[in-house]
Design a protein around this motif. Sequence first.
Motif, mmCIF file in Angstrom:
data_model
loop_
_atom_site.group_PDB
_atom_site.id
_atom_site.type_symbol
_atom_site.label_atom_id
_atom_site.label_comp_id
_atom_site.label_asym_id
_atom_site.label_seq_id
_atom_site.Cartn_x
_atom_site.Cartn_y
_atom_site.Cartn_z
ATOM 1 N N GLY A 74 13.807 7.071 -11.963
ATOM 2 C CA GLY A 74 13.267 6.951 -10.610
ATOM 3 C C GLY A 74 12.058 6.032 -10.547
ATOM 4 O O GLY A 74 11.915 5.227 -9.619
ATOM 5 N N ALA A 75 11.181 6.119 -11.552
ATOM 6 C CA ALA A 75 10.021 5.232 -11.595
ATOM 7 C C ALA A 75 10.437 3.774 -11.813
ATOM 8 O O ALA A 75 9.856 2.855 -11.219
ATOM 9 N N MET A 76 11.449 3.561 -12.644
ATOM 10 C CA MET A 76 11.932 2.198 -12.867
ATOM 11 C C MET A 76 12.551 1.618 -11.595
ATOM 12 O O MET A 76 12.346 0.430 -11.267
ATOM 13 N N LEU A 77 13.303 2.422 -10.873
ATOM 14 C CA LEU A 77 13.875 1.951 -9.612
ATOM 15 C C LEU A 77 12.787 1.622 -8.603
ATOM 16 O O LEU A 77 12.923 0.697 -7.796
ATOM 17 N N HIS A 78 11.690 2.372 -8.655
ATOM 18 C CA HIS A 78 10.580 2.093 -7.739
ATOM 19 C C HIS A 78 9.935 0.747 -8.067
ATOM 20 O O HIS A 78 9.502 0.026 -7.156
ATOM 21 N N TYR A 79 9.855 0.388 -9.338
ATOM 22 C CA TYR A 79 9.356 -0.942 -9.714
ATOM 23 C C TYR A 79 10.291 -2.032 -9.186
ATOM 24 O O TYR A 79 9.831 -3.087 -8.709
ATOM 25 N N ARG A 111 14.559 12.067 -18.071
ATOM 26 C CA ARG A 111 15.220 10.771 -17.863
ATOM 27 C C ARG A 111 15.393 10.477 -16.375
ATOM 28 O O ARG A 111 15.280 9.321 -15.936
ATOM 29 N N VAL A 112 15.656 11.503 -15.595
ATOM 30 C CA VAL A 112 15.788 11.311 -14.149
ATOM 31 C C VAL A 112 14.480 10.790 -13.558
ATOM 32 O O VAL A 112 14.466 9.864 -12.721
ATOM 33 N N LEU A 113 13.353 11.346 -13.999
ATOM 34 C CA LEU A 113 12.053 10.897 -13.495
ATOM 35 C C LEU A 113 11.737 9.470 -13.942
ATOM 36 O O LEU A 113 11.205 8.669 -13.166
ATOM 37 N N VAL A 114 12.072 9.156 -15.195
ATOM 38 C CA VAL A 114 11.813 7.801 -15.700
ATOM 39 C C VAL A 114 12.657 6.782 -14.938
ATOM 40 O O VAL A 114 12.166 5.713 -14.532
ATOM 41 N N ALA A 153 0.837 -1.207 0.000
ATOM 42 C CA ALA A 153 0.000 0.000 0.000
ATOM 43 C C ALA A 153 0.873 1.258 0.000
ATOM 44 O O ALA A 153 0.577 2.231 -0.700
ATOM 45 N N ARG A 154 1.949 1.224 0.767
ATOM 46 C CA ARG A 154 2.879 2.360 0.759
ATOM 47 C C ARG A 154 3.548 2.499 -0.611
ATOM 48 O O ARG A 154 3.766 3.615 -1.085
ATOM 49 N N TRP A 155 3.869 1.362 -1.207
ATOM 50 C CA TRP A 155 4.485 1.408 -2.532
ATOM 51 C C TRP A 155 3.540 2.052 -3.544
ATOM 52 O O TRP A 155 3.977 2.826 -4.408
ATOM 53 N N LEU A 156 2.260 1.728 -3.458
ATOM 54 C CA LEU A 156 1.286 2.321 -4.371
ATOM 55 C C LEU A 156 1.206 3.839 -4.201
ATOM 56 O O LEU A 156 1.125 4.581 -5.196
ATOM 57 N N ASP A 157 1.224 4.309 -2.961
ATOM 58 C CA ASP A 157 1.181 5.760 -2.726
ATOM 59 C C ASP A 157 2.396 6.446 -3.345
ATOM 60 O O ASP A 157 2.284 7.481 -4.005
ATOM 61 N N GLU A 158 3.570 5.861 -3.145
ATOM 62 C CA GLU A 158 4.786 6.443 -3.729
ATOM 63 C C GLU A 158 4.767 6.332 -5.252
ATOM 64 O O GLU A 158 5.249 7.230 -5.961
ATOM 65 N N HIS A 159 4.204 5.245 -5.758
ATOM 66 C CA HIS A 159 4.105 5.076 -7.211
ATOM 67 C C HIS A 159 3.226 6.164 -7.830
ATOM 68 O O HIS A 159 3.567 6.703 -8.902
ATOM 69 N N GLN A 160 2.145 6.506 -7.177
ATOM 70 C CA GLN A 160 1.286 7.575 -7.684
ATOM 71 C C GLN A 160 2.021 8.912 -7.720
ATOM 72 O O GLN A 160 1.801 9.721 -8.627
ATOM 73 N N ARG A 161 2.878 9.149 -6.754
ATOM 74 C CA ARG A 161 3.667 10.390 -6.769
ATOM 75 C C ARG A 161 4.623 10.415 -7.963
ATOM 76 O O ARG A 161 4.772 11.449 -8.629
ATOM 77 N N HIS A 162 5.263 9.279 -8.253
ATOM 78 C CA HIS A 162 6.147 9.211 -9.427
ATOM 79 C C HIS A 162 5.353 9.469 -10.712
ATOM 80 O O HIS A 162 5.832 10.192 -11.607
ATOM 81 N N MET A 163 4.187 8.890 -10.814
ATOM 82 C CA MET A 163 3.384 9.067 -12.019
ATOM 83 C C MET A 163 2.906 10.515 -12.165
ATOM 84 O O MET A 163 2.833 11.048 -13.279
ATOM 85 N N THR A 164 2.583 11.147 -11.063
ATOM 86 C CA THR A 164 2.178 12.562 -11.126
ATOM 87 C C THR A 164 3.323 13.434 -11.628
ATOM 88 O O THR A 164 3.122 14.343 -12.454
ATOM 89 N N ASP A 165 4.525 13.167 -11.152
ATOM 90 C CA ASP A 165 5.688 13.926 -11.621
ATOM 91 C C ASP A 165 5.915 13.716 -13.120
ATOM 92 O O ASP A 165 6.229 14.676 -13.849
ATOM 93 N N LEU A 166 5.756 12.476 -13.578
ATOM 94 C CA LEU A 166 5.918 12.215 -15.009
ATOM 95 C C LEU A 166 4.851 12.922 -15.832
ATOM 96 O O LEU A 166 5.132 13.486 -16.902
ATOM 97 N N ARG A 167 3.635 12.915 -15.350
ATOM 98 C CA ARG A 167 2.544 13.550 -16.084
ATOM 99 C C ARG A 167 2.761 15.063 -16.201
ATOM 100 O O ARG A 167 2.548 15.657 -17.264
ATOM 101 N N VAL A 168 3.193 15.680 -15.118
ATOM 102 C CA VAL A 168 3.458 17.120 -15.134
ATOM 103 C C VAL A 168 4.634 17.435 -16.053
ATOM 104 O O VAL A 168 4.620 18.426 -16.800
ATOM 105 N N ALA A 169 5.673 16.594 -16.016
ATOM 106 C CA ALA A 169 6.846 16.842 -16.850
ATOM 107 C C ALA A 169 6.521 16.717 -18.337
ATOM 108 O O ALA A 169 7.003 17.508 -19.156
ATOM 109 N N LEU A 170 5.697 15.747 -18.704
ATOM 110 C CA LEU A 170 5.326 15.596 -20.112
ATOM 111 C C LEU A 170 4.454 16.751 -20.592
ATOM 112 O O LEU A 170 4.502 17.119 -21.774
#
Length: 379
Positions: free
Chosen positions: A197-202, A192-195, A164-181
């Motif tokens: 970071g999301a891969m490391l989270h997986y 690339r730094v954001l991408v 559940a904590r991982w999902l919350d952090e995952h949503q934060r990564h996705m929000t950052d990617l969405r704003v950056a795009l």
Amino acid sequence: MAPPGMAAAADDGRFCLPWAAPAGAAQFENWGDSGIVVTSPLTEATSTDVSGDKQQAQMGGAMTQSVAVHVDSCAVSKDGSSRDQKVQRRLAQNREAARKSRMRKKAYIVELESSRVKLAQLEQELQRARQQAPPEAMICSALRFHPAINYRVYSASAFDLEYARWLDEHQRHMTDLRVALAAPQIGDDDLRVLVDGAMLHYEHMFRLKGAATRADVFHVLSGMWASPAERFFMWLGGFRSSELLKVLAGHVEPLTEQQLVGICSLRQSSQQAEDALSQGMEALQQALADTLAAAAAAGAGAGAADSVTNYMGQMAVAMGKLATVENFLRQADLLRQQTLQQMRRILTTRQAARALLVVSDYFSRLRALSSLWLTRPRD
């Protein structure tokens, strides 16, 4: 009548006191009688200038030395102040680290105490089982020390909480990617730094699942930590890599011909690996069913002592087969992890960012569908 010294001075027209001229620049006459020094105008002027220059030089040197001393003292004070600030900051960091260490130690002690209480309860239940049913107690005791079994203290709810904590952090990564795009001024380097970071989270999620698999493989395999709709599409404790690539193919465009070939090849290899793992899991289930059936048949026609012995042997074999389930689950997670990594290599940075968003939105819709289904009106 003036003395001889006075007459000499009168001819020159001037008198000079002894302290008005520096030593060595005047002629001394009758020093013991009168103490009057006779000098010439040229000598007096020269001596006066030289004396003034020396005095100015001495005053300038003194001022320079005082300024230098003041600057040095200021530099020393500044350096000392900076050093004190660094020491204070380091001490504050050490205190914070010590505080966190104490908190972790307290949490670890609480967890150990909880595990001790649970172990005591299990021992009490085992003692009651021995008193009520001696043959079953003998079987449990034999299985407990079987080398194929590795007992661990674990909690399935702990993995659920971490996920559940991982999902919350995952949503934060996705929000950052969405704003950056959506921001045109964001460059590929920042994206690339954001991408990454999301891969490391997986990868962190796969490590969590690995630890949970070693603790309780059936909990991870059943998918009880996921939503009902996610469990409906689940394969060996997770998503199918081939299905994920099928979802990405239509949403990450435009793709070059080389990228299309790479994605198609990756999807084909993932499908082959999934088929092999599925066949292996089916064979394991059949072998386990045959082992349990053979144990039941052997126990039906044997005596009490032989029945217990056969039961213990067959159950030990079955436990050894169940250990293979962990290997299948780890291989399935490894396939999923490698698929994501290969997808990252094939796509560009912006395409990989969009692909991660597509995957996240797909599973978010599955979770939303589960919520709607659970909260649907019932007649």
